[in-house]
Design a protein around this motif. Structure first.
Motif, PDB file in Angstrom:
ATOM      1  N   VAL A 556       1.629  -2.849   1.463  1.00  0.00           N
ATOM      2  CA  VAL A 556       1.448  -3.578   2.715  1.00  0.00           C
ATOM      3  C   VAL A 556       2.164  -4.912   2.602  1.00  0.00           C
ATOM      4  O   VAL A 556       1.995  -5.636   1.616  1.00  0.00           O
ATOM      5  N   CYS A 557       2.967  -5.256   3.596  1.00  0.00           N
ATOM      6  CA  CYS A 557       3.717  -6.504   3.540  1.00  0.00           C
ATOM      7  C   CYS A 557       2.986  -7.622   4.274  1.00  0.00           C
ATOM      8  O   CYS A 557       1.904  -7.425   4.819  1.00  0.00           O
ATOM      9  N   PHE A 593      -4.745  -2.915   4.665  1.00  0.00           N
ATOM     10  CA  PHE A 593      -4.483  -1.628   5.301  1.00  0.00           C
ATOM     11  C   PHE A 593      -3.125  -1.693   5.986  1.00  0.00           C
ATOM     12  O   PHE A 593      -2.687  -2.756   6.419  1.00  0.00           O
ATOM     13  N   PRO A 594      -2.452  -0.570   6.098  1.00  0.00           N
ATOM     14  CA  PRO A 594      -1.105  -0.588   6.679  1.00  0.00           C
ATOM     15  C   PRO A 594      -1.112  -0.914   8.159  1.00  0.00           C
ATOM     16  O   PRO A 594      -2.020  -0.533   8.898  1.00  0.00           O
ATOM     17  N   PHE A 633      -4.545   6.095   8.997  1.00  0.00           N
ATOM     18  CA  PHE A 633      -3.827   6.651   7.859  1.00  0.00           C
ATOM     19  C   PHE A 633      -4.200   5.904   6.579  1.00  0.00           C
ATOM     20  O   PHE A 633      -4.451   6.512   5.537  1.00  0.00           O
ATOM     21  N   GLY A 634      -4.230   4.579   6.645  1.00  0.00           N
ATOM     22  CA  GLY A 634      -4.616   3.791   5.478  1.00  0.00           C
ATOM     23  C   GLY A 634      -6.027   4.100   5.014  1.00  0.00           C
ATOM     24  O   GLY A 634      -6.301   4.171   3.807  1.00  0.00           O
ATOM     25  N   ILE A 635      -6.928   4.302   5.963  1.00  0.00           N
ATOM     26  CA  ILE A 635      -8.316   4.645   5.616  1.00  0.00           C
ATOM     27  C   ILE A 635      -8.364   5.979   4.882  1.00  0.00           C
ATOM     28  O   ILE A 635      -9.082   6.147   3.889  1.00  0.00           O
ATOM     29  N   ARG A 636      -7.588   6.943   5.353  1.00  0.00           N
ATOM     30  CA  ARG A 636      -7.587   8.262   4.717  1.00  0.00           C
ATOM     31  C   ARG A 636      -7.007   8.184   3.307  1.00  0.00           C
ATOM     32  O   ARG A 636      -7.487   8.845   2.387  1.00  0.00           O
ATOM     33  N   VAL A 637      -5.934   7.387   3.158  1.00  0.00           N
ATOM     34  CA  VAL A 637      -5.344   7.246   1.832  1.00  0.00           C
ATOM     35  C   VAL A 637      -6.320   6.550   0.890  1.00  0.00           C
ATOM     36  O   VAL A 637      -6.553   6.999  -0.242  1.00  0.00           O
TER      37      VAL A 637
END
Length: 838
Positions: A556-557, A593-594, A633-637
């Motif tokens: 994450v940037c 998170f992304p 998506f970030g939560i799933r990862v």
């Protein structure tokens, strides 16, 4: 160079089948493929060309006419053998072809090995007349595909829907003697239209990987030669009707001659092989003499795609006033000449053959009702004459048909590009995915920021721009940029509207093309960027350095606004900066998170969780995409046990329009919707942007800050430890919360998880209830920790909703649960804001 091998079952030097092959094949030549085409002389028996050599066939210079080596040496394989097997098929008796089939398959594989074939296109082959060849082709595809690990490398397309045009040839339904279509891991089937697909599935109900790929309307590549009429003796002031066709009885060219008899000062040009059926040619010449009409039999012209010295179909269309397709009712399944006319901007006329409305519904043309009138009527002739002579009417028809044709071509091109994407550069290990919708004003600068990355070899990454139905010049600008960019730029399309759909399409495009990479330990990265945000010069370098060092699944940037855009608005700037300062602290602790504006994911981790998932919500009676695909998506990862790393030196500048055009909603806490509906708002200005100078009032600034911090805190301070409670055992996290609060948070998380055991905490819709509950229960202590870590100006939690005023203190947690359970359509969602921070 890789080779595309084309197989035509038509055995005709230049037919509609071959023309459509050339249109599709041309897109592959642009990707570096050499095109070899087998015209099928050694396949189809009734054309009389079995084992004939190629002599004067006219094809574009980038096509090599080829055929299977050694096929003439296979004992017993000749036109008589093919005709005999077809006779068996007519009687529903499967012919014995095993030996010939095996030898043909071996010859095909040897030929493909010798040529270096990587892609095969089979045209006109659903119900073939050559049983042995069809079976051999399936065997060769299986053998060659498995040997070279090619995946789905065959495009198999039916043009004629043969049981439509020549039903007596193939026996009775369900055609027991015809080779069935195979569910091969190497073949993707295409039908020309929905009716062909329906009938194919009626025959083969268990067939998979069948899509509709219509013929395409490709504009001519060069202008027509001005000397065409003079060469063929056609006066410049005479009307010209063009007919591109095989000269056989089924094409009903006699109808054109009778039409000509009703039209003044008009010539008919027939472009076709006069030697294919000499008797039919003689009959038509005699009829033309009888009717005293002017007809030119011009022979076979080169295809529109040809740049050769001879006359082409393009030259004919450039001089024609109208293109005719007055064909038989039950013979045609598509009608390629109509498509050529539409692409060239020439009006057409047609008979209403059986599938005309299936293929050309919505297009404008005079249509002869041949079930009522076998020959053209005076009224039909009047309509044709008006179309040929009324310039205003012609322009209307051409514009309407071209618009519809362009849409069809784009759909076909997108389908082929999706299923057969261009090869990935040998050194590429990063794909930057850029969803785009109408960003003509920004796209060149954004692409330049992605191109000009420091300390990154241009050959090691690519840009995948996903056009999401833009109606401005975005795509044209991107394609022009790509022509001179040292970084490869691929432009693909996603028709389903929504940034989540576009982001997923781009990532899947990159994933498919990268799967062949098998170097041990190599990591391949998918990066997401936004089409209105410019990235800093070291965006990629810093992001991947952190991911490589930490072996993280997601990187994450950092994000920032340019302070120059907020000069004179100190209250707004202060609210923005406080939010971003909080973000820097929590992301340093938890990785964050992304956000679609800029994140990276390692490909194997992406695939392990199933990639980007699209959620839908009802809004105004229709389903719309949920906006938070990146967060989900970030939560799933994270929930799957993967690590997320924060790269503070990898930066993205956020476009200030996100604030300028949503400030009213930000102030009131309705930036992206209400009552649980989070959808993308169009915040692009309708007119050129002017600098914003008005600051917020103190009351507005407070409202904006409370909206931001209420959205931020549950998602960025509580959610990470809810998904990964082991964070609380880390020294830095324990120091941030304090040992006592960290312990009590851990205990409460375990209790809530046990209480809500039926709920999966991974999807975005499931995390909100427990996260909101924990926020409300621990809000005072969490804000105290934020003040200590970020600064005293973070302040205190925003006021609670008034509904809690009457709740006894000892029952507060109980009523928090009831309040938050209404998370997707009620008060809790609106209280916490609707997604997104400054």
């Amino acid at each position: 160079m890789p080779v595309l091998w084309g197989v035509s079952f038509d055995a005709t030097a230049m037919s509609g089948v071959v023309v459509e092959f050339l249109k599709t094949a041309k897109s592959f030549t642009d990707r570096g493929y050499r095109v070899h085409l087998d015209l099928g002389y050694d396949i189809k028996a009734d054309k009389g060309r079995f084992f004939h050599g190629y002599r004067h066939e006219r094809v574009p210079e980038w096509v090599t006419l080829d055929r299977v080596d050694g096929v003439a040496d296979i004992a017993g394989y000749d036109r008589e053998f093919v005709a005999a097997t077809l006779d068996s098929v007519r009687r529903d008796e499967p012919p014995d072809t095993d030996r010939v089939t095996a030898e043909l398959a071996d010859a095909m594989v040897r030929t493909w090995e010798d040529r270096g074939v990587e892609l095969v296109m089979v045209e006109n082959g659903t119900l073939p007349e050559n049983v042995a060849y069809t079976k051999a082709l399936y065997q060769a595809i299986a053998t060659y595909g498995a040997r070279h690990d090619l995946g789905r490398y065959v495009l198999w397309r039916d043009h004629d829907l043969m049981w439509q045009s020549e039903p007596v040839k193939y026996g009775s339904f369900p055609y027991p003697a015809t080779p069935p279509m195979v569910n091969s891991p190497h073949v993707h089937y295409f039908a020309l239209h929905e009716e062909a697909k329906r009938r194919t599935l009626e025959w083969m109900p268990h067939l998979r990987n069948l899509d509709v790929l219509p013929n395409t309307f490709t504009p001519p590549s060069r202008p027509g030669r001005p000397d065409f009429r003079r060469h063929f003796g056609i006066a410049p002031d005479v009307g010209l009707v063009a007919r591109c066709t095989r000269i056989i009885p089924q094409k009903r060219i006699d109808r054109d001659l009778h039409l000509l008899a009703l039209l003044p000062d008009t010539c008919l040009f027939v472009a076709g092989d006069t030697e294919e059926d000499p008797a039919e040619t003689a009959r038509l010449r005699a009829l033309a003499d009888e009717l005293d009409v002017d007809v030119v039999f011009g022979g076979v012209l080169e295809p529109c795609e040809s740049a050769g010295p001879g006359f082409s179909v393009r030259d004919l269309l450039a001089h024609a006033d109208v293109v005719s397709f007055l064909t038989s009712y039950d013979y045609e399944s598509y009608g390629n000449p109509i498509g050529e006319a539409i692409a060239a901007g020439v009006p057409y006329i047609a008979s209403r053959y059986a599938l005309y409305d299936t293929v050309y519904a919505g297009f404008e043309a005079p249509v002869l009702e041949i079930l009522d009138h076998d020959l053209p009527t005076p009224e039909f002739a009047r309509q044709v004459h008006e179309l040929m002579t009324n310039a205003e009417r012609r322009a209307e028809v051409v514009a309407h048909n071209r618009q519809l044709g362009t849409q069809t071509r784009e759909v076909a091109d997108d389908l082929v590009s999706t299923l057969f994407p261009p090869a990935m550069g040998a050194d590429v290990r990063v794909s930057v995915v850029l969803p785009v919708l109408n960003e003509a004003a920004n796209i060149e600068a954004v692409l330049a920021s992605l191109r000009d990355q420091e300390d990154v070899d241009p050959g090691t990454y690519e840009i995948v721009l996903v056009d999401n139905n833009s109606t401005d010049d975005t795509v044209e600008i991107a394609r022009t940029f790509a022509e001179s960019s040292p970084v490869a730029v691929h432009v693909i399309s996603e028709r389903e509207q929504g940034v989540a759909c576009a982001r997923r399409a781009g990532m899947e495009f990159a994933v498919r093309r990268s799967r062949h990479r098998k170097d041990p330990g190599e990591r391949f990265y998918l990066l997401s960027a936004d089409a209105d945000c410019r990235v800093d010069g070291r965006w990629i370098t810093e992001l991947l350095a952190v991911m490589d060092e930490d072996k993280a699944a997601i990187g994450v940037c950092d994000y920032y606004y340019n302070e120059e855009h907020f000069v004179g608005r100190p209250r707004l700037w202060d609210a923005i900066q406080r939010t971003l300062r909080c973000r820097a602290v929590t992301f340093s602790l938890f990785g964050g998170f992304p956000d679609g504006k800029g994140f990276a994911v390692e490909r194997e981790a992406y695939e392990s969780v199933g990639g980007i998932e699209i959620f839908y919500q009802l809004q105004g009676g229709r389903f719309v995409n949920h906006l938070s695909d990146d967060w989900d998506f970030g939560i799933r990862v994270r929930g799957s046990g993967h690590d997320i790393a924060y790269a503070p030196n990898s930066k993205v500048e956020i476009n200030p329009r996100r604030v300028n055009h949503a400030i009213d909603e930000v102030i009131s806490g309705r930036a992206y919707g209400s009552d649980g509906i989070i959808v993308m708002r169009d915040i692009r200005p309708e007119a050129p942007e002017t600098p914003q100078t008005a600051d917020l009032t103190e009351a507005e600034a407070l409202q904006a800050w409370e909206f931001s911090i209420k959205d931020f805190t549950p998602k960025n301070t509580i959610l990470p430890v809810l998904l990964t409670p082991s964070f609380l055992d880390e020294d830095a996290v324990a120091e941030f919360f304090g040992e006592d609060l960290a312990a009590r948070l851990g205990t409460r998380i375990a209790e809530i998880k046990a209480e809500m055991s039926v709920v999966d905490f991974v999807p975005i819709h499931s995390y909100k209830t427990p996260t909101y509950r924990l926020y409300l229960e621990f809000r005072d202590e969490i804000f105290a920790r934020l003040r200590a870590a970020v600064g005293e100006d973070i302040g205190f939690p925003p006021p609670l909703p008034e509904c809690f005023d009457a709740v006894p203190e000892d029952r507060f947690a109980e009523f928090v649960k009831y309040y938050c359970e209404d998370r997707e359509s009620g008060e809790a969602h609106n209280y916490f804001g609707n997604g997104g921070v400054f």
